[in-house]
Design a protein around this motif. Structure first.
Motif, PDB file in Angstrom:
ATOM      1  N   SER A   1       2.939   7.001  -8.153  1.00  0.00           N
ATOM      2  CA  SER A   1       3.303   6.609  -6.793  1.00  0.00           C
ATOM      3  C   SER A   1       2.577   7.510  -5.791  1.00  0.00           C
ATOM      4  CB  SER A   1       4.809   6.721  -6.586  1.00  0.00           C
ATOM      5  OG  SER A   1       5.162   8.075  -6.454  1.00  0.00           O
TER       6      SER A   1
ATOM      7  N   ASP B   1       4.286   3.129   2.165  1.00  0.00           N
ATOM      8  CA  ASP B   1       5.540   3.606   1.613  1.00  0.00           C
ATOM      9  C   ASP B   1       5.225   4.596   0.493  1.00  0.00           C
ATOM     10  OD1 ASP B   1       7.974   4.050   0.570  1.00  0.00           O
ATOM     11  OD2 ASP B   1       8.338   2.003  -0.122  1.00  0.00           O
TER      12      ASP B   1
ATOM     13  N   GLU C   1       6.752   5.427  -1.973  1.00  0.00           N
ATOM     14  CA  GLU C   1       7.163   5.061  -3.324  1.00  0.00           C
ATOM     15  C   GLU C   1       6.266   4.006  -3.966  1.00  0.00           C
ATOM     16  OE1 GLU C   1      11.796   5.430  -4.036  1.00  0.00           O
ATOM     17  OE2 GLU C   1      11.341   4.720  -2.021  1.00  0.00           O
ATOM     18  N   SER C   2       5.309   3.455  -3.184  1.00  0.00           N
ATOM     19  CA  SER C   2       4.480   2.408  -3.778  1.00  0.00           C
ATOM     20  C   SER C   2       3.424   3.021  -4.686  1.00  0.00           C
ATOM     21  CB  SER C   2       3.835   1.553  -2.686  1.00  0.00           C
ATOM     22  OG  SER C   2       3.276   2.382  -1.706  1.00  0.00           O
TER      23      SER C   2
ATOM     24  N   ASP D   1      -1.677  -0.334  -6.078  1.00  0.00           N
ATOM     25  CA  ASP D   1      -1.334  -1.530  -5.326  1.00  0.00           C
ATOM     26  C   ASP D   1      -1.840  -1.481  -3.887  1.00  0.00           C
ATOM     27  OD1 ASP D   1      -0.078  -2.345  -7.578  1.00  0.00           O
ATOM     28  OD2 ASP D   1       1.933  -1.734  -6.942  1.00  0.00           O
TER      29      ASP D   1
END
Lengths: 353, 514
Positions: free
Chosen positions: B101, B140, B142-143, B147
């Protein structure tokens, strides 16, 4: 046979003595096991025993040759053991029961046709492996693990887990003579050995003298560069898996012929022995390196080791331990050789400039 | 100059030299980095900017000379060592773990732990979000990094560098993947850091950017510092002059020959970028027999991608390709090679060579069918003959063609890749950065070969980010920026300034492009 290599030796003649010894390690290992058992196992060197051992070795050698090409492209074929079992059942079933056309008729094939159909089945399963890997992008390990189960399942389904016994055939259906492949002899040697010689020479020729052979090495060495050079990578991969399937089918036919019976569990875990022989013969699991000659010698080392230990009366549990150690040592020596080779090459480069 | 040197210097390089296996990358460089200012570094590819910065960031150690931090001599043995002294660097290539992440990336190797209870993920995410909020990027914490589009990944890398709380922050081409809006945010953050007294080192090819953000500028050429000034005192013309110098090197272009008819034409080539927008944007180009077309562009301009489209490497590219006026429908690389296209890839190791094969086997790899009898038997004598001829024609220094390809120098490896392509008897030769990473002697050989082949009627397209090269070798020059050809000019009419300008055009218009 080891001259039939495509990656020609590099360090030339001026490598060190140690390097030469390391390069010949599979030969040395072979002579070592032969010498060892000649001394410690009674009757080891008798003609009867040598021929018997060769027949055992041949089975693994077929699978190992197919496996060698697959591993050189950077793949793996776990399904060969199951293909052996399924193909044995196909051959047995065709001879014993023929193909039932439901409404009272049954087709029988003669032995030659049965063999051809069986080989075709092996190639077909290889093609399925190839399609899964090239078109559907399944990792070779997973794709062939899947076909391992599927093929074994079909083998068991074909007879409900039973053995097809007594494959003598009936003269009126011309299905007799199936035993020739497994127990017949030509010029004093078993037929299966002759088949091995023919297939091995063909495979070594392919590796050394044909474009597809060169491309197998290129794909395993650097797939992207191979693709950019215009090599049809998918075709090359299809070829190696189909060839591996063919080799497995040969083994299936030969085993059924030797036993004059087909058992659906035949060939269980054969794939591991095949991988071991290829690796012992210097095939690199990371792709790009390997020779047919080396693999054959590797198969002999493994085969002689297990047969010789049996003759000496060593427990089969210890046999497994010894086999495992031999494989690990072989790979460790292989790595050491490569490092040494690089050093020698670097030194030569430095000396030139 | 005396007045300039009185700035608040935080780090000083004194007479620093760096030698790599025979090549001098940096020669006796003196450089001072000032606190609370943006120190711009500019120069062509291979001029030594990155090497200089890698020494400051502890990735490399200088062969000669010393580094003074706040007046004290220091030695950095590793990037971690430099980090301890408050030096952070954002590399040109992203160094992120795609499978982790954003927060995990930012705190990699210095995780916030709670003793035996392990990593405090919530605290990491909170802190990471605070840094990201500064960059106003809408990422974000947490991504997964994989991605995110490339531009946002670059922002993560920048956030990571900022989170180190550095006093010297090196940014190596930080904007190469950013949109104009993202660049504005980055510049705002740089402004804040400046106000906090951080010394920023900023490397970029985009001249207008440098003029906008820089305080001090240093120009490098061939490993030497050729210009040093305050940005407010100079203009882009001065930069170009210092970058290129007046003494143009002698290239092989001298024999002129007649050009033939059109051999190759690409129409409307498009390649969508994974992260949206177009990597190659409706590109059309044509080349005549015997013509050398130089494609100049900065990193990420889409040159390699265009070549790859032509060779049929990308499934989702669109457009048409003609050879001798005939359209080639098949997308398959091997068909395209058969029809007369050949590519020398930019990344020799990954796409050009098969390292486990010998020199000889590499040379003939793409043209094995030429040497066969009955379609499957390779005839040794025919293959050996062709190999010997290629080695002679291209002046490949190969004592024994059966040696491993890896035993040769980069220049000779490049010649093997060229030889491999030529063995397919191409009509059109695409060369992606053909002189990259090879020594001067081999470069000259490669250039001579290019001119000779053009003289023999081959159409050549080559890409480069070296101005001198493109000026000296081409008959015609196409300048690419952001996936588009922004200018095509004959060599006689071309000047360095026109080219540099055309190469940075796309950056402004990126917003409209995507």
């Amino acid at each position: 046979m080891t001259t039939a290599t495509t990656t020609k030796g590099l360090a030339g003649g001026n490598g060190s003595m140690l390097l030469t010894l390391m390069k010949l390690r599979t030969f040395i290992a072979l002579f070592a096991v032969i010498a060892f058992f000649a001394i410690f196992a009674p009757n080891f060197l008798s003609a009867a025993n040598l021929i018997l051992m060769s027949k055992h070795v041949a089975l693994n050698a077929f699978l190992a040759m197919g496996m060698t090409f697959v591993i050189i492209t950077g793949g793996i074929d776990l399904s060969v053991g199951s293909i052996v079992g399924l193909c044995g059942m196909v051959a047995g079933g065709l001879i014993l029961n023929g193909i039932d056309l439901q409404f009272g008729y049954t087709i029988y094939f003669n032995v030659f046709e049965v063999c051809l159909i069986t080989l075709f089945v092996g190639v077909l399963i290889g093609a399925i492996n190839g399609l899964l890997i090239t078109k559907l992008n399944v990792a070779p390990f997973i794709a062939t693990l899947g076909t391992l189960y599927v093929a074994r399942g079909f083998a068991l389904l074909s007879s409900d887990g039973q053995t097809f016994p007594n494959l003598v055939g009936k003269p009126e259906l011309s299905t007799t003579g199936f035993g020739f492949l497994g127990s017949g002899r030509l010029l004093g040697l078993p037929v299966s050995i002759w088949i091995l010689v023919v297939v091995a020479l063909a495979a070594a020729y392919v590796a050394r003298y044909t474009p597809i052979g060169r491309q197998i090495f290129a794909v395993g060495g650097n797939e992207r560069a191979a693709r950019m050079s215009g090599i049809r990578v998918d075709r090359v991969k299809m070829f190696v898996y189909m060839f591996s399937g063919l080799c497995a089918a040969i083994v299936g036919v030969v085993i059924s012929s030797e036993l004059m019976a087909s058992h659906p569990a035949t060939g269980n875990s054969f794939e591991l022995n095949a991988i071991a022989a290829a690796v012992l013969g210097g095939t690199s699991m990371s792709g790009g390196r390997g020779t047919i000659g080396g693999t054959i010698i590797g198969a002999f080392v493994i085969g002689i080791l297990s047969d010789g230990l049996v003759m000496m009366g060593v427990s089969s549990f210890w046999q497994m331990v010894i086999k495992g150690i031999v494989i690990i040592v072989a790979v460790v020596v292989d790595q050491a050789q490569r490092r040494l080779q690089q050093q020698v090459a670097l030194k030569q480069l430095a000396a030139r400039e | 100059m005396a007045g300039m040197d009185e700035g608040d210097v935080v780090l000083r390089l004194e007479d620093v030299t760096k030698v790599y296996s025979g090549i001098v990358a940096v020669k006796h460089a003196n450089l001072a980095l000032r606190r609370g200012a943006v120190n711009v570094l500019v120069g062509e590819n291979g001029a030594g900017k990155s090497t200089l910065m890698r020494m400051i960031a502890g990735v490399e150690r200088p062969s000669l000379g010393r580094i003074l931090l706040e007046g004290q001599e220091v030695e950095f043995n590793s990037p971690a060592d430099a980090q301890k002294h408050g030096i952070g660097m954002v590399f040109q290539e992203l160094n992120l773990f795609g499978n982790l992440s954003v927060a995990e990336n930012i705190f990699a190797t210095r995780e916030i732990v709670r003793g035996i209870r392990g990593i405090d993920h919530r605290a990491q995410v909170e802190k990471a979000n605070a840094f990201l909020a500064k960059l106003d990027a809408g990422i974000d914490a947490e991504s997964m990094v994989d991605d995110l589009p490339i531009g946002q990944q670059q922002l993560v890398e920048i956030a990571k560098a900022i989170s180190l709380d550095t006093r010297i922050l090196i940014l190596d081409e930080p904007t190469s993947a950013l949109s104009a809006a993202e660049v504005d945010i980055l510049f705002k953050v740089i402004g804040e850091l400046k106000a906090q007294g951080v010394a920023i080192v900023y490397i970029s090819h985009r001249l207008e950017e440098l003029m906008r953000i820089g305080d001090y500028i240093t120009v490098l050429r061939d490993g030497q510092i050729t210009g040093h000034a305050m940005v407010c005192d100079i203009d882009t013309r001065w930069i170009v002059r210092s970058m290129i110098g007046s003494d143009a090197k002698d290239f092989a272009k001298s024999i002129s020959h007649k050009l033939g008819g059109e051999v190759f034409r690409a129409e409307d080539i498009c390649l969508p970028r994974k992260t949206g927008g177009l990597a190659v944007d409706h590109l059309s180009i044509s080349v005549r027999a015997g013509e050398v077309l130089g494609i100049y562009g900065l990193m990420g301009a889409g040159r390699s991608e265009f070549f790859e489209c032509v060779m049929g490497r990308h499934v989702n590219s669109t457009g048409r390709i003609y050879i001798d006026g005939e359209e080639i429908g098949s997308r398959d690389t091997s068909t395209r090679i058969k029809r007369g296209l050949a590519l020398i890839p930019e990344d020799r190791q990954r796409e050009g060579l098969v390292q486990v094969l010998s020199i000889a086997a590499n040379l003939t790899l793409a043209s094995l069918e030429r040497f066969t009898r009955f379609g499957f038997h390779i005839r040794d004598e025919r293959e050996q003959g062709a190999i010997a001829q290629a080695i002679r024609d291209l002046a490949i220094k190969a004592p024994n063609p059966d040696f491993d390809i890896t035993s040769m120098s980069g220049g000779n490896q490049q010649k093997v890749v060229i030889g491999k392509a030529l063995m397919t008897n191409p009509k059109v030769l695409l060369m992606d950065e053909p002189s990259r990473g090879i020594d001067i002697g081999a470069k000259a050989d490669v250039f001579r070969t290019m001119r000779r082949l053009a003289g023999e009627g081959l159409a050549i397209l080559f890409s480069t980010s070296d101005l001198e090269e493109v000026m000296a070798l081409s008959d015609r020059i196409a300048v690419m920026s952001n996936g588009k050809v922004t200018r095509i000019i004959d060599r006689e009419e071309a000047s360095e300034e026109i080219i540099v300008k055309a190469a940075s055009v796309g950056h402004r218009s990126r917003e409209t492009a995507s």
